[in-house]
Design an enzyme around this catalytic site. Structure first.
Site, PDB file in Angstrom:
ATOM      1  N   ASP A  87       0.832  -1.206   0.000  1.00  0.00           N
ATOM      2  CA  ASP A  87       0.000   0.000   0.000  1.00  0.00           C
ATOM      3  C   ASP A  87       0.867   1.256   0.000  1.00  0.00           C
ATOM      4  OD1 ASP A  87      -2.313   1.502   0.121  1.00  0.00           O
ATOM      5  OD2 ASP A  87      -3.161   0.396   1.805  1.00  0.00           O
ATOM      6  N   ASP A 114     -10.757   2.292  -3.116  1.00  0.00           N
ATOM      7  CA  ASP A 114     -11.271   2.097  -1.761  1.00  0.00           C
ATOM      8  C   ASP A 114     -12.789   2.164  -1.741  1.00  0.00           C
ATOM      9  OD1 ASP A 114      -8.973   1.531  -0.446  1.00  0.00           O
ATOM     10  OD2 ASP A 114      -8.662   3.531   0.395  1.00  0.00           O
TER      11      ASP A 114
HETATM   12  C1  GLA Z   1      -5.732   1.925   2.362  1.00  0.00           C
HETATM   13  C2  GLA Z   1      -6.162   0.787   1.480  1.00  0.00           C
HETATM   14  C3  GLA Z   1      -7.200  -0.040   2.172  1.00  0.00           C
HETATM   15  C4  GLA Z   1      -6.662  -0.545   3.485  1.00  0.00           C
HETATM   16  C5  GLA Z   1      -6.168   0.608   4.333  1.00  0.00           C
HETATM   17  C6  GLA Z   1      -5.430   0.132   5.561  1.00  0.00           C
HETATM   18  O1  GLA Z   1      -6.735   2.855   2.517  1.00  0.00           O
HETATM   19  O2  GLA Z   1      -6.612   1.262   0.252  1.00  0.00           O
HETATM   20  O3  GLA Z   1      -7.615  -1.111   1.363  1.00  0.00           O
HETATM   21  O4  GLA Z   1      -5.604  -1.444   3.232  1.00  0.00           O
HETATM   22  O5  GLA Z   1      -5.279   1.442   3.613  1.00  0.00           O
HETATM   23  O6  GLA Z   1      -4.973   1.177   6.340  1.00  0.00           O
END
Ligand code: GLA
Length: 756
Positions: free
Chosen positions: A478, A548
């Site tokens: 990420d 997201d």
């Molecule tokens: C980001 C990702 C999510 C999740 C969060 C965790 O927002 O896109 O899918 O993994 O971080 O903090």
């Protein structure tokens, strides 16, 4: 050989599948000019294409008043010598002069394709896939060598470009701008398509009529970003999904980029793409070479659909290195939306147990397993397991998951550091900052200076240790914030402009190491959803979390937008809980499955809290995935109902390469009243005219309304009902009746198989 050189005419002709691209070297002064790009032409001597260019050519001929550089279509336009249109190269000397004038010097034509040092790029899979032209140009005053690399993929409508800039002088020079490619057109009858959006709303196609002036797509965020994607296409004004000409560029790069379509004052169009020159500068010492990333150019003579299929073929065949090349990737379940930070060892096992009973194959532990990370304010950078939360660590957890017959995967965010972390307390200078200036926090975190070898090695060693001590078969990488106050404590003043590019090179180096050290590891990228969704990332990571926003209806738009250039098999997509956590929308579980099956397919919900009936649906979805995912993974995508243009339905289909099978997905996004209600006949695509197909509805979201009248002239489409046997010509020309479904957000999946 798809690259011809006609020496007498000074013409290079690059022929891809049904595309020609023509470069001309002006005879006396050896300017490298662009003569044609479009549908294939068969002649090898097309010097007539210079036409009136000879009159305006940038030459100091006797009796000519002067140069008109501004009118000439250049292959690689430079700044400072009279071409005022969007340029590709700008160089500053140590004396502060800005001018560059490139002339042809030599060339090489050879089979295959060179790799680009430190950068991802498309590759030849089998000998004979592609041929390369290297055009070596030079600015004699600067002693600067510029090599333009062109690779032609002969079985696709693809030409790739990249650029090498070499300082052959005894003084350093500063590259202020170095784009990767430029194409010129002799008219402005174009629309421009770019992909825009935001966090949770990535990849929305935007179509704008071209006129004199510029249309720009760009990022200065340090990553490719959610607001603009490194994609730009010019298309004939009447182009549709299936008709018209399209010329597209996509940059194989994950940092700041720039794409410009310029309608210029000589009634032509120039499009360019490359690293964004904002806050960019590169000091090139004598003897050094700078490599500009690859830009992929796709031509389509049949609209956006064919453009997309060409990108998909190129990326699946020549960019993505899939760790599951011959099988479907495992169906995963991720605990993020199920637990957020509030998990315990037992809760995770409980989710995994239920998931394994439903046939889910991979359990992914998301954020919160390391350091003192119980919410988003702490712990990034401390890549050691939190034993209090997970007694026995990742080793024990992964063992327990493996015992359930599932693979285990883990989330990391290696480029970041929380101010409240051991790492930051020890190395505050490792975070990107400008001394004396407030350092901006986003999501309570700073960005580590990955231009520094010691920083990336330290982080990588920590992660390596976690991965070596447990059976981790998947990583979600990420990146949850952008770069601000971009400066490096390790760079001198005249190299600060290198930080953003060095950062990207650092990310590529570590992703490359991860792949080398753990060759069977499935890497999924993510950047707060789809904020770093680009071909550069796809080289390391065969899938990228699409957004997201996990709402099925929103996701259809995001996925169809991303599918403009990225294959469905790269778009991370999960079934999540309802009411959806981002929109509050309630959609049927089946429909959520259809949207996720247009991507990599997985779940992100607390399956342990679901009813038996819901778990039965999940088992059915997993079965459908295993039976039909090969079509989605390898097949040709046809977008049918445009989810951006239609308020009431979305439809897409994927057809197997041999056209014998297809999977159609239809979603009634907004139910309509009236006699026919939402029933509609949609024309399918990509099938064989003469073949007879057996069309069977394999899944429906809810009860189909059984009124008879609306079926008149159509066929029964309900699940378990009579199947239809009809020719491809009927399905494509007359259409397939999509039955009226029971309300908003209902959908169905139809499988087609050629029987005759
Ligand atoms: C980001 C990702 C999510 C999740 C969060 C965790 O927002 O896109 O899918 O993994 O971080 O903090």
């Amino acid at each position: 050989m798809g690259i011809l050189y006609n020496e007498q005419a000074g013409i290079f002709k690059l022929d891809a599948l049904d595309t020609s691209y023509v470069i001309g070297i002006f005879d006396d002064e050896r300017f490298v000019s662009h003569l044609y790009y479009g549908k294939k032409i068969i002649d090898s001597d097309v010097r007539y294409l210079y036409g009136p260019l000879y009159q305006v050519r940038p030459s100091v001929l006797p009796g000519q008043a002067g140069r008109i550089m501004d009118a000439v279509p250049f292959e690689y336009p430079t700044f400072g010598c009279g071409d005022y249109r969007e340029h590709c190269l700008e160089v500053e000397t140590v004396d502060g002069y800005h001018a560059c004038d490139l002339r042809y010097e030599a060339h090489k034509i050879y089979p295959g394709k060179p790799a680009l040092e430190g950068l991802p790029s498309t590759f030849e899979r089998e000998a004979g896939d592609c041929n390369t032209l290297e055009l070596v140009c030079r600015d004699k005053v600067l002693n600067l060598g510029v090599t333009l690399l062109y690779t032609v993929f002969e079985q696709l409508n693809v030409i790739t470009r990249a650029v090498l800039v070499t300082n052959e002088d005894s003084n350093a020079v500063y590259i202020k701008r170095v784009l990767s490619g430029c194409v010129e057109f002799d008219h402005q009858n174009f629309d421009v398509m770019t992909l825009h959006g935001s966090w949770e709303r990535e990849c929305g196609p935007v179509r704008t009529p071209l006129r004199q002036g510029k249309i720009v797509t760009e990022s200065t965020r340090g990553e490719s970003g959610p607001t603009d994607n490194p994609f730009l296409a010019v298309l004939s004004c009447d182009a549709t999904e299936d008709t018209g000409e399209v010329f597209a560029m996509n940059l194989v790069y994950s940092g700041n980029f720039l794409g410009v379509a310029q309608g210029h004052h000589f009634r032509g169009t120039r499009i360019v793409m490359g690293i964004n020159p904002v806050n960019f500068s590169w000091k090139l010492e004598p003897g050094d070479t700078f490599t500009a990333p690859e830009v992929v150019m796709v031509y389509s003579d049949r609209g956006l659909g064919k453009m997309s299929r060409t990108f998909h073929d190129l990326y699946r065949g020549h960019l993505i290195r899939d760790v599951y090349p011959d099988t479907s990737r495992p169906v995963l379940i991720n605990n993020w939306e199920a637990t957020y930070f509030g998990f315990t060892f037992d809760r995770l096992i409980e989710i995994a147990e239920e998931a394994s009973k439903c046939g889910i194959e991979l359990f992914v532990l998301d954020d919160g397993w390391f350091g003192d990370r119980n919410d988003e304010t702490k712990g990034l950078g401390d890549w050691f397991v939190n034993e209090e939360k997970l007694p026995g660590g990742i080793a024990r957890l992964s063992k327990e998951i493996n015992k359930l017959g599932m693979k285990f995967g883990l989330w990391i965010e290696p480029e970041m550091v929380s101010p409240d972390s051991e790492l930051f307390r020890e190395h505050p200078d490792w975070a990107i900052q400008i001394p004396g200036r407030h350092r901006s926090l986003f999501r309570h975190q700073y960005v580590l200076d990955w231009s520094r070898r010691e920083v990336r090695s330290h982080i990588y060693d920590m992660i390596h240790q976690v991965l070596s001590g447990a059976n981790v078969e998947y990583i979600k990488w990420d990146m949850n914030r952008t770069l601000t106050e971009a400066a490096s404590a390790a760079l001198p003043a005249d190299r600060q402009g290198e930080l953003c590019h060095r950062y990207v090179l650092g990310v590529y180096e570590i992703m490359g190491r991860l792949r080398e050290d753990f060759p069977s590891l499935l890497l999924e990228n993510c950047s707060a959803g789809g904020s770093r969704f680009d071909p550069g990332v796809l080289y390391y990571s065969p899938q990228i979390w699409g957004s997201d926003d996990s709402d099925a209806i929103e996701r259809i738009q995001i996925e169809m937008g991303a599918s403009m250039c990225y294959p469905l098999s790269t778009i991370g997509a999960h079934v999540s809980a309802v009411p959806n956590h981002q929109t509050g929308r309630i959609t049927p579980l089946e429909t959520r499955g259809y949207a996720a099956m247009a991507g990599t397919f997985g779940y992100e919900l607390n399956i342990a809290q679901m009813s038996e009936a819901e778990k039965a649906v999940i088992r059915e979805q997993v079965d459908i995935y295993h039976k039909y995912n090969w079509i989605v993974k390898e097949g040709d995508l046809y977008r049918i109902g445009d989810p951006f243009a239609n308020r009431d339905h979305a439809c897409w289909m994927v057809v197997s390469r041999d056209k014998k099978e297809a999977l159609v997905t239809y979603i009634q996004t907004h139910a309509l009243p009236g006699y026919f209600g939402s029933a509609r006949k949609l024309r399918l695509k990509g099938l064989m005219d003469e073949a007879v197909y057996r069309a069977e509805v394999i899944s429906v979201s809810s009860e189909v309304v059984n009124g008879d009248a609306h079926l008149e002239g159509g066929q029964n489409a309900g699940k378990g009902r009579e199947v239809l046997e009809v020719s491809g010509s009927a399905l494509m020309n007359a259409g397939y009746w999509m039955e009226r479904l029971g309300g908003d957000y209902m959908g169905m999946m139809i499988h087609l198989k050629a029987i005759v």
